[in-house]
Design an enzyme around this catalytic site. Structure first.
Site, short mmCIF file in Angstrom:
data_model
loop_
_atom_site.label_atom_id
_atom_site.label_comp_id
_atom_site.label_asym_id
_atom_site.label_seq_id
_atom_site.Cartn_x
_atom_site.Cartn_y
_atom_site.Cartn_z
N PRO A 87 0.82 -1.21 0.00
CA PRO A 87 0.00 0.00 0.00
C PRO A 87 0.86 1.27 0.00
CG PRO A 87 -0.55 -1.43 1.87
CD PRO A 87 0.63 -2.02 1.20
N GLU A 114 2.38 -7.44 8.25
CA GLU A 114 2.60 -6.00 8.10
C GLU A 114 3.58 -5.73 6.95
OE1 GLU A 114 -0.09 -5.97 10.42
OE2 GLU A 114 0.65 -3.99 9.85
N ARG A 156 -2.21 -8.60 -20.94
CA ARG A 156 -3.15 -8.31 -22.04
C ARG A 156 -2.49 -7.41 -23.08
NH1 ARG A 156 -5.46 -3.19 -21.60
NH2 ARG A 156 -7.29 -3.68 -22.84
N ASP A 171 -7.28 1.82 -26.14
CA ASP A 171 -7.41 1.40 -24.75
C ASP A 171 -7.91 2.58 -23.92
OD1 ASP A 171 -5.11 -0.79 -22.95
OD2 ASP A 171 -7.28 -0.79 -23.32
O1 LIG Z 1 -3.01 -3.20 -0.39
B1 LIG Z 1 -1.86 -3.79 -0.86
O2 LIG Z 1 -1.40 -3.44 -2.13
C1 LIG Z 1 -1.02 -4.76 -0.01
C2 LIG Z 1 0.12 -5.34 -0.56
C3 LIG Z 1 0.90 -6.19 0.21
C4 LIG Z 1 0.53 -6.44 1.54
C5 LIG Z 1 1.11 -7.23 2.56
C6 LIG Z 1 0.30 -7.09 3.66
N1 LIG Z 1 -0.73 -6.25 3.37
C7 LIG Z 1 -0.62 -5.84 2.07
C8 LIG Z 1 -1.41 -4.98 1.30
#
Ligand SMILES: OB(O)c1ccc2cc[nH]c2c1
Length: 241
Positions: A87, A114, A156, A171
């Site tokens: 994230p 985490e 794709r 696209d």
């Molecule tokens: O939202 B995400 O892109 C994402 C990616 C990897 C992990 C690993 C633990 N939570 C995650 C969330």
């Protein structure tokens, strides 16, 4: 293959959908090679531990560097670009999908808990390009779903993967606007009629109508995309929308 993909995860079965439908056929035809690895194959202890408590305290667990280091040593090679969904990553975009489609080998490291000890990324970056990538401003439980998204958006674009080759300019997102509405038969369905113009046969008018719909939808749903349009891409018709 045009593109080799390796995925390292503690839930290998989560990647099974990659073998279904169009992508599955592209794999069978040898256009793409996909190998999924269970991170626990690189654990050293009888408990096959992949995580441990975070230094500095705080909630949850962090994935151990040694296990990831050994896995990536075996899976990555000289041609690898390492992609780590998180994230906290750089936003994944259509441009990045095009860049990934031009690569020879992508390795996806799927975090859980985490996340992965940051030294794994630092160490890998000494030998190969590494991207920490986010697929959106929401938080998943792990990187696997993000890998499905990134692989689909990338594969794709490869020649031969989709039946009708994707023309980049057609696209959506390629002219910078959202796609407008689409319709097919019947002409009236649950008392809802298809917009007259689409049955007029007047293709100049149809193109104009479609662009107006795309513009209106973009203004309503994603106004910030309009700031990113190349200079002069909106003519006086557009500005009248
Ligand atoms: O939202 B995400 O892109 C994402 C990616 C990897 C992990 C690993 C633990 N939570 C995650 C969330």
């Amino acid at each position: 293959p045009l593109l080799r993909i390796d995925v390292v995860t503690i839930f290998p079965e989560y990647l099974d959908p990659l073998r279904a439908a169009l992508l599955g056929r592209a794999i069978e035809r040898g256009l793409i090679e996909v190998n999924v690895h269970d991170l626990r194959d690189w654990t050293h202890d009888v408990h096959r531990a992949v995580d441990d408590a975070p230094y500095g305290g705080g909630p949850g667990m962090v994935m151990k560097p040694q296990v990831w280091g050994d896995a990536l040593d075996d899976v990555c090679d000289e041609a690898t670009r390492l992609v780590v969904p998180t994230p906290a990553g750089r936003p994944f975009t259509q441009d990045m999908a095009h860049a990934y489609a031009a690569e020879e080998h992508l390795v996806f490291a799927c975090g859980r808990y985490e996340g992965i000890d940051q030294r794994v990324i630092e160490d890998a970056a000494r030998r190969m390009p590494v991207d920490e990538v986010s697929i959106g401003d929401y938080v998943l439980v792990g990187g696997e779903a993000a890998v499905l998204v990134i692989v689909e958006a990338t594969a794709r674009l490869l020649p031969g993967v989709l039946g009708n080759p994707v023309s980049a300019e057609q696209d959506s997102f390629s002219d910078g606007l959202l796609e407008g509405p689409s319709y097919t038969r019947p002409e009236v369905w649950r008392d809802l009629a298809v917009p007259e113009v689409l049955r007029s046969g007047n293709h100049a008018l149809i193109d104009r109508w479609r662009r107006d719909q795309a513009l209106q939808r973009t203004v309503r749903r994603r106004p910030e995309l309009l700031d990113r349009l190349p200079e002069g891409s909106l003519d006086h018709h557009d500005l009248a929308v």
